[in-house]
Design a protein around this motif. Structure first.
Motif, PDB file in Angstrom:
ATOM      1  N   GLU A   1      98.671  -9.081  47.113  1.00 43.81           N
ATOM      2  CA  GLU A   1      97.256  -9.356  47.304  1.00 43.81           C
ATOM      3  C   GLU A   1      97.005  -9.737  48.745  1.00 43.81           C
ATOM      4  O   GLU A   1      97.940  -9.999  49.499  1.00 43.81           O
ATOM      5  CB  GLU A   1      96.803 -10.460  46.349  1.00 43.81           C
TER       6      GLU A   1
ATOM      7  N   CYS B   1      87.375 -13.077  51.934  1.00 41.29           N
ATOM      8  CA  CYS B   1      87.224 -12.154  50.821  1.00 41.29           C
ATOM      9  C   CYS B   1      88.610 -11.837  50.267  1.00 41.29           C
ATOM     10  O   CYS B   1      89.597 -11.877  50.997  1.00 41.29           O
ATOM     11  CB  CYS B   1      86.546 -10.872  51.274  1.00 41.29           C
ATOM     12  N   TYR B   2      88.681 -11.492  48.992  1.00 44.89           N
ATOM     13  CA  TYR B   2      89.951 -11.278  48.299  1.00 44.89           C
ATOM     14  C   TYR B   2      90.080  -9.825  47.857  1.00 44.89           C
ATOM     15  O   TYR B   2      89.102  -9.198  47.443  1.00 44.89           O
ATOM     16  CB  TYR B   2      90.010 -12.185  47.066  1.00 44.89           C
ATOM     17  N   SER B   3      91.300  -9.322  47.919  1.00 42.78           N
ATOM     18  CA  SER B   3      91.643  -8.026  47.345  1.00 42.78           C
ATOM     19  C   SER B   3      93.009  -8.150  46.673  1.00 42.78           C
ATOM     20  O   SER B   3      93.927  -8.756  47.234  1.00 42.78           O
ATOM     21  CB  SER B   3      91.723  -6.947  48.431  1.00 42.78           C
TER      22      SER B   3
ATOM     23  N   VAL C   1      92.712  -2.543  51.569  1.00 41.95           N
ATOM     24  CA  VAL C   1      91.622  -2.854  52.501  1.00 41.95           C
ATOM     25  C   VAL C   1      92.018  -2.459  53.923  1.00 41.95           C
ATOM     26  O   VAL C   1      91.173  -2.048  54.719  1.00 41.95           O
ATOM     27  CB  VAL C   1      91.217  -4.346  52.402  1.00 41.95           C
TER      28      VAL C   1
ATOM     29  N   CYS D   1      83.870  -1.773  51.666  1.00 43.78           N
ATOM     30  CA  CYS D   1      84.420  -2.759  50.727  1.00 43.78           C
ATOM     31  C   CYS D   1      84.339  -2.245  49.290  1.00 43.78           C
ATOM     32  O   CYS D   1      85.276  -2.436  48.510  1.00 43.78           O
ATOM     33  CB  CYS D   1      83.689  -4.088  50.858  1.00 43.78           C
TER      34      CYS D   1
ATOM     35  N   LEU E   1      87.780  -2.059  47.374  1.00 42.97           N
ATOM     36  CA  LEU E   1      87.971  -2.948  46.225  1.00 42.97           C
ATOM     37  C   LEU E   1      87.955  -2.173  44.913  1.00 42.97           C
ATOM     38  O   LEU E   1      88.609  -2.579  43.951  1.00 42.97           O
ATOM     39  CB  LEU E   1      86.925  -4.062  46.243  1.00 42.97           C
TER      40      LEU E   1
ATOM     41  N   ALA F   1      91.466  -0.882  44.741  1.00 41.27           N
ATOM     42  CA  ALA F   1      92.343  -2.017  44.419  1.00 41.27           C
ATOM     43  C   ALA F   1      92.271  -2.342  42.934  1.00 41.27           C
ATOM     44  O   ALA F   1      93.304  -2.534  42.268  1.00 41.27           O
ATOM     45  CB  ALA F   1      91.963  -3.235  45.258  1.00 41.27           C
ATOM     46  N   SER F   2      91.071  -2.385  42.393  1.00 41.04           N
ATOM     47  CA  SER F   2      90.904  -2.686  40.966  1.00 41.04           C
ATOM     48  C   SER F   2      91.530  -1.590  40.101  1.00 41.04           C
ATOM     49  O   SER F   2      92.167  -1.879  39.077  1.00 41.04           O
ATOM     50  CB  SER F   2      89.420  -2.843  40.640  1.00 41.04           C
TER      51      SER F   2
ATOM     52  N   SER G   1      88.618  -9.050  42.071  1.00 42.37           N
ATOM     53  CA  SER G   1      88.164  -8.026  43.001  1.00 42.37           C
ATOM     54  C   SER G   1      86.678  -7.748  42.800  1.00 42.37           C
ATOM     55  O   SER G   1      85.912  -7.648  43.760  1.00 42.37           O
ATOM     56  CB  SER G   1      88.979  -6.744  42.788  1.00 42.37           C
TER      57      SER G   1
ATOM     58  N   SER H   1      84.705 -10.621  44.203  1.00 44.00           N
ATOM     59  CA  SER H   1      84.675 -10.561  45.663  1.00 44.00           C
ATOM     60  C   SER H   1      83.615  -9.555  46.121  1.00 44.00           C
ATOM     61  O   SER H   1      82.819  -9.846  47.024  1.00 44.00           O
ATOM     62  CB  SER H   1      86.061 -10.171  46.193  1.00 44.00           C
ATOM     63  N   LEU H   2      83.579  -8.389  45.486  1.00 44.82           N
ATOM     64  CA  LEU H   2      82.578  -7.387  45.844  1.00 44.82           C
ATOM     65  C   LEU H   2      81.177  -7.908  45.545  1.00 44.82           C
ATOM     66  O   LEU H   2      80.261  -7.713  46.353  1.00 44.82           O
ATOM     67  CB  LEU H   2      82.831  -6.067  45.109  1.00 44.82           C
TER      68      LEU H   2
END
Length: 100
Positions: free
Chosen positions: A3, A18-20, A25, A44, A48, A51-52, A66, A69-70
């Protein structure tokens, strides 16, 4: 799955982490890069989303962190002009170095 967090400065000077759940990213944003608010949101959303999807493929469910975060990014972007600029300050961790 590694992550990551990425830190951005919004047009009003506010700084946000922000998190992924994935390093993807790095494929869509650059440290030091500046992006118009709509472009930043689009990048993003793409990153994201990928990532998801990677979390879903590996674990059988989407990544709610995720999505959250978005949602925060979209909400914050809505408070800024489309002509405003978002700057990517940091990304952690860095991409692994390729060995030669």
């Amino acid at each position: 799955m590694p992550e990551m967090t990425f830190t951005v400065r919004w047009p009003d000077g506010a700084v946000e982490d922000c998190y992924s759940p994935s390093l993807v990213v790095h494929d869509h944003l650059d440290v030091g890069g500046t992006y118009a608010v709509p472009e930043f949101v689009d990048r993003c959303r793409t990153a994201l989303g990928i990532a998801s999807d990677r979390v879903r493929a590996k674990y059988g469910f989407a990544c709610t962190a995720s999505a959250a975060s978005l949602d925060r990014i979209v909400s914050t972007a809505g408070r800024h002009s489309d002509r405003g600029v978002v700057e990517v300050l940091t990304m952690h961790p860095d991409l692994p170095k390729e060995s030669s």
